[in-house]
Design a protein around this motif. Structure first.
Motif, PDB file in Angstrom:
ATOM      1  N   UNK A 159       0.889  -1.195  -0.136  1.00  0.00           N
ATOM      2  CA  UNK A 159       0.036   0.095  -0.078  1.00  0.00           C
ATOM      3  C   UNK A 159       0.803   1.315  -0.160  1.00  0.00           C
ATOM      4  N   UNK A 160       2.127   0.951  -0.454  1.00  0.00           N
ATOM      5  CA  UNK A 160       3.138   2.164  -0.229  1.00  0.00           C
ATOM      6  C   UNK A 160       2.420   3.487  -1.145  1.00  0.00           C
ATOM      7  N   UNK A 161       1.887   3.282  -2.211  1.00  0.00           N
ATOM      8  CA  UNK A 161       1.466   4.351  -3.041  1.00  0.00           C
ATOM      9  C   UNK A 161       0.540   4.874  -2.225  1.00  0.00           C
ATOM     10  N   UNK A 162      -0.049   4.783  -1.247  1.00  0.00           N
ATOM     11  CA  UNK A 162      -1.213   5.577  -0.526  1.00  0.00           C
ATOM     12  C   UNK A 162      -0.687   5.321   0.837  1.00  0.00           C
ATOM     13  N   UNK A 163       0.344   6.191   1.141  1.00  0.00           N
ATOM     14  CA  UNK A 163       0.726   6.085   2.363  1.00  0.00           C
ATOM     15  C   UNK A 163       0.057   6.304   3.581  1.00  0.00           C
ATOM     16  N   UNK A 164      -0.930   7.057   3.699  1.00  0.00           N
ATOM     17  CA  UNK A 164      -1.922   7.503   4.691  1.00  0.00           C
ATOM     18  C   UNK A 164      -2.611   6.171   4.786  1.00  0.00           C
ATOM     19  N   UNK A 165      -3.260   5.475   3.828  1.00  0.00           N
ATOM     20  CA  UNK A 165      -3.770   4.169   3.957  1.00  0.00           C
ATOM     21  C   UNK A 165      -3.064   3.098   4.651  1.00  0.00           C
ATOM     22  N   UNK A 166      -1.925   3.018   4.064  1.00  0.00           N
ATOM     23  CA  UNK A 166      -1.058   1.914   4.490  1.00  0.00           C
ATOM     24  C   UNK A 166      -0.892   2.063   6.124  1.00  0.00           C
ATOM     25  N   UNK A 167      -0.506   3.446   6.453  1.00  0.00           N
ATOM     26  CA  UNK A 167      -0.386   3.574   8.135  1.00  0.00           C
ATOM     27  C   UNK A 167      -1.717   3.323   8.757  1.00  0.00           C
ATOM     28  N   UNK A 168      -2.745   3.896   8.224  1.00  0.00           N
ATOM     29  CA  UNK A 168      -3.939   3.364   8.826  1.00  0.00           C
ATOM     30  C   UNK A 168      -4.370   1.929   8.932  1.00  0.00           C
ATOM     31  N   UNK A 169      -4.027   1.262   7.875  1.00  0.00           N
ATOM     32  CA  UNK A 169      -4.142  -0.117   7.953  1.00  0.00           C
ATOM     33  C   UNK A 169      -3.496  -0.706   9.232  1.00  0.00           C
ATOM     34  N   UNK A 170      -2.037  -0.214   8.964  1.00  0.00           N
ATOM     35  CA  UNK A 170      -1.134  -0.681  10.253  1.00  0.00           C
ATOM     36  C   UNK A 170      -1.754  -0.661  11.425  1.00  0.00           C
ATOM     37  N   UNK A 171      -2.393   0.625  11.925  1.00  0.00           N
ATOM     38  CA  UNK A 171      -2.791   0.747  12.994  1.00  0.00           C
ATOM     39  C   UNK A 171      -4.102   0.138  13.326  1.00  0.00           C
ATOM     40  N   UNK A 172      -4.987  -0.264  12.202  1.00  0.00           N
ATOM     41  CA  UNK A 172      -6.108  -0.937  12.574  1.00  0.00           C
ATOM     42  C   UNK A 172      -5.845  -2.328  12.733  1.00  0.00           C
ATOM     43  N   UNK A 173      -4.936  -3.117  12.148  1.00  0.00           N
ATOM     44  CA  UNK A 173      -4.426  -4.374  12.633  1.00  0.00           C
ATOM     45  C   UNK A 173      -4.176  -4.365  14.150  1.00  0.00           C
ATOM     46  N   UNK A 174      -3.187  -3.539  14.586  1.00  0.00           N
ATOM     47  CA  UNK A 174      -2.623  -3.168  15.822  1.00  0.00           C
ATOM     48  C   UNK A 174      -3.779  -3.389  16.511  1.00  0.00           C
ATOM     49  N   UNK A 175      -4.822  -2.492  16.389  1.00  0.00           N
ATOM     50  CA  UNK A 175      -5.822  -2.449  17.379  1.00  0.00           C
ATOM     51  C   UNK A 175      -6.773  -3.658  17.450  1.00  0.00           C
ATOM     52  N   UNK A 176      -6.745  -4.372  16.136  1.00  0.00           N
ATOM     53  CA  UNK A 176      -7.430  -5.870  16.274  1.00  0.00           C
ATOM     54  C   UNK A 176      -6.610  -6.758  17.020  1.00  0.00           C
ATOM     55  N   UNK A 177      -5.425  -6.699  17.336  1.00  0.00           N
ATOM     56  CA  UNK A 177      -4.804  -7.872  17.914  1.00  0.00           C
ATOM     57  C   UNK A 177      -4.885  -7.465  19.492  1.00  0.00           C
ATOM     58  N   UNK A 178      -5.034  -6.103  19.525  1.00  0.00           N
ATOM     59  CA  UNK A 178      -4.761  -5.595  21.172  1.00  0.00           C
ATOM     60  C   UNK A 178      -6.193  -6.253  21.456  1.00  0.00           C
ATOM     61  N   UNK A 179      -7.344  -6.165  20.599  1.00  0.00           N
ATOM     62  CA  UNK A 179      -8.528  -6.413  21.005  1.00  0.00           C
ATOM     63  C   UNK A 179      -8.591  -8.168  21.321  1.00  0.00           C
ATOM     64  N   UNK A 180      -7.990  -8.668  20.183  1.00  0.00           N
ATOM     65  CA  UNK A 180      -7.988 -10.297  20.544  1.00  0.00           C
ATOM     66  C   UNK A 180      -7.307 -10.575  21.822  1.00  0.00           C
ATOM     67  N   UNK A 181      -6.368 -10.059  22.206  1.00  0.00           N
ATOM     68  CA  UNK A 181      -5.426 -10.389  23.505  1.00  0.00           C
ATOM     69  C   UNK A 181      -6.384 -10.024  24.637  1.00  0.00           C
ATOM     70  N   UNK A 182      -7.082  -8.991  24.694  1.00  0.00           N
ATOM     71  CA  UNK A 182      -8.144  -8.829  25.673  1.00  0.00           C
ATOM     72  C   UNK A 182      -8.983  -9.831  25.931  1.00  0.00           C
ATOM     73  N   UNK A 183      -9.493 -10.442  24.700  1.00  0.00           N
ATOM     74  CA  UNK A 183     -10.691 -11.366  24.793  1.00  0.00           C
ATOM     75  C   UNK A 183     -10.218 -12.507  24.712  1.00  0.00           C
ATOM     76  N   UNK A 184      -8.752 -12.951  24.896  1.00  0.00           N
ATOM     77  CA  UNK A 184      -8.272 -14.352  25.033  1.00  0.00           C
ATOM     78  C   UNK A 184      -8.520 -15.024  23.817  1.00  0.00           C
TER      79      UNK A 184
END
Length: 434
Positions: A159-184
């Motif tokens: 997604x490097x051609x759209x750097x903003x979207x690439x960074x938002x996707x990275x943040x969203x994935x990180x948030x998803x795994x934090x949720x999965x951690x909290x939920x076990x």
């Protein structure tokens, strides 16, 4: 009888009416299984737990003979035997992994149980679009616990051609795994999106000059009266339209919406979702019950009030849409088509509709208004958000620069005092000079 499994033994093993196994003489439980169809595969059998006779045997398939040589399969069997001795259960772990949630399943749980429940509707829609359109097609079928940092880094790179979207996707994935951690749902503190360097994002700044604003105003007036020219696509499905240049007008609500965006610096959804009940003409305010930053008040100026006063009331929404005055009335979805026509007529193809909000702030900063006041007008919740316009607040900087340069010029003997006065420069007292 067991015998050492070699290539010769494998090649000599012929299919029989019943499936059978040839066991290895070097590692107990390791064997070659042959089916009536002639398929041959490596297996390892063991008894879990303490290995006593009361434990039922379990079997795990290592792989087909075309995938592993005898020596490679024997090493894998030795690894499994070591796990069993330490109390492991290779087959049980494999079954558990097979039942583990995929990335797509965890992502949709994250969207339904976290994003939809705790985020604004518009934010939740943005998250859902990002996952369904960009992220899940890349990682969805992989078990969530098996996604590696390299997998996420590859997605980020794609997604490097759209750097903003690439960074938002990275943040969203990180948030998803934090949720999965909290939920076990995954191993504790497992997050493959961490420690991946974000792309540097260059802030896009596009402000309109006085001449461009004049063209924009002219284009809006032309669009709502005479109409804007458009060309028929000869290859398009336009059977009943003459193949010549036509004109089209924008409706008065679209024109009013564009003017309100220009005069108030409001966000697009704040104007399109604005209801008449939120307009306070007496005090000159828009009392928004919700916005990107929560409850918000927009101060109406004279031009904005004039626009509001000119709009016909066809329903609950100020900017009436196709469903105005119906039981299922909904706000207008967007201004894409009218804005596209207007900016093309004005020669402003590089100007986005959100740039009108930036332009409102730029005019305020360029006029010497303080950043806190501009932030209040725009409804910024954080001073850092308004700070992007600091470089436009030129008046105090220019005054400081003039004062410093005048002193330097006099000290150097560059120019007479009367010439410097023409540039609004204050001449220092002669005593100071001495």
């Amino acid at each position: 009888m067991a015998e050492k499994l070699t290539k010769r033994v494998v090649d000599a093993a012929e299919p029989r009416e019943q499936r059978y196994t040839i066991y290895d003489s070097l590692i107990s439980g390791f064997g070659l299984r042959v089916t009536p169809s002639g398929e041959k595969s490596w297996i390892f059998e063991y008894r879990p737990g303490d290995g006593g006779r009361h434990q039922s045997k379990k079997r795990i398939t290592i792989g087909r003979i075309g995938d592993f040589t005898a020596d490679q399969a024997r090493k894998a069997a030795e690894t499994y035997r070591s796990q069993v001795k330490l109390g492991g259960d290779p087959q049980g772990e494999k079954a558990s992994r097979r039942k583990a949630l995929t990335f797509a399943e965890v992502a949709r749980l994250f969207l339904s149980d976290h994003v939809d429940a705790k985020r604004k509707v518009s934010t939740a829609a943005w998250y859902r679009d990002l996952f369904e359109r960009v992220v899940i097609p890349k990682l969805g079928s992989t078990k969530a616990a098996d996604v590696t940092r390299n997998d996420v880094a590859k997605l980020h790179l794609s997604l490097k051609s759209t750097s903003s979207q690439a960074n938002r996707a990275l943040a969203a994935i990180s948030s998803m795994y934090s949720f999965a951690d909290r939920q076990g749902l995954i191993t504790e503190e497992f997050n493959p999106a961490k420690r991946i360097e974000r792309y540097r994002e260059e802030g896009r700044e596009r402000y309109l000059s006085s001449e461009e604003l004049a063209r924009l105003g002219s284009a809006i007036r032309k669009a709502e009266t005479d109409g804007l020219a458009w060309d028929i696509n000869p290859n398009g499905k336009t059977k009943h339209v003459a193949k010549k240049k036509q004109t089209t007008t924008i409706d008065p609500f679209a024109a009013a919406a564009l003017r309100l965006l220009i005069f108030t610096g409001a966000r697009l959804r704040e104007i399109l979702h604005l209801k008449w009940q939120h307009v306070d003409f007496d005090r000159g305010l828009l009392m928004l019950p919700d916005s990107k930053t929560g409850k918000k008040v927009i101060v109406l100026n004279a031009p904005a009030l004039a626009v509001l006063a000119s709009i016909d009331r066809l329903g609950g929404y100020v900017i009436a849409g196709a469903s105005a005055a119906t039981e299922d009335e909904k706000p207008r979805a967007d201004l894409k088509r009218p804005w596209e026509g207007v900016r093309r007529e004005a020669g402003l193809e590089d100007v986005r509709i959100h740039d009108l909000r930036h332009n409102f702030a730029a005019f305020g900063a360029g006029g010497g208004m303080g950043l806190p006041l501009i932030g209040k007008l725009l409804g910024h919740s954080q001073p850092a958000t308004t700070a992007r316009y600091a470089h436009l607040d030129a008046d105090p900087v220019r005054r400081a620069s003039d004062t410093i340069a005048s002193g330097l010029a006099l000290a150097m003997g560059e120019g007479a005092a009367d010439k410097l006065a023409d540039a609004n420069i204050v001449v220092l007292h002669k005593k100071r000079e001495q």
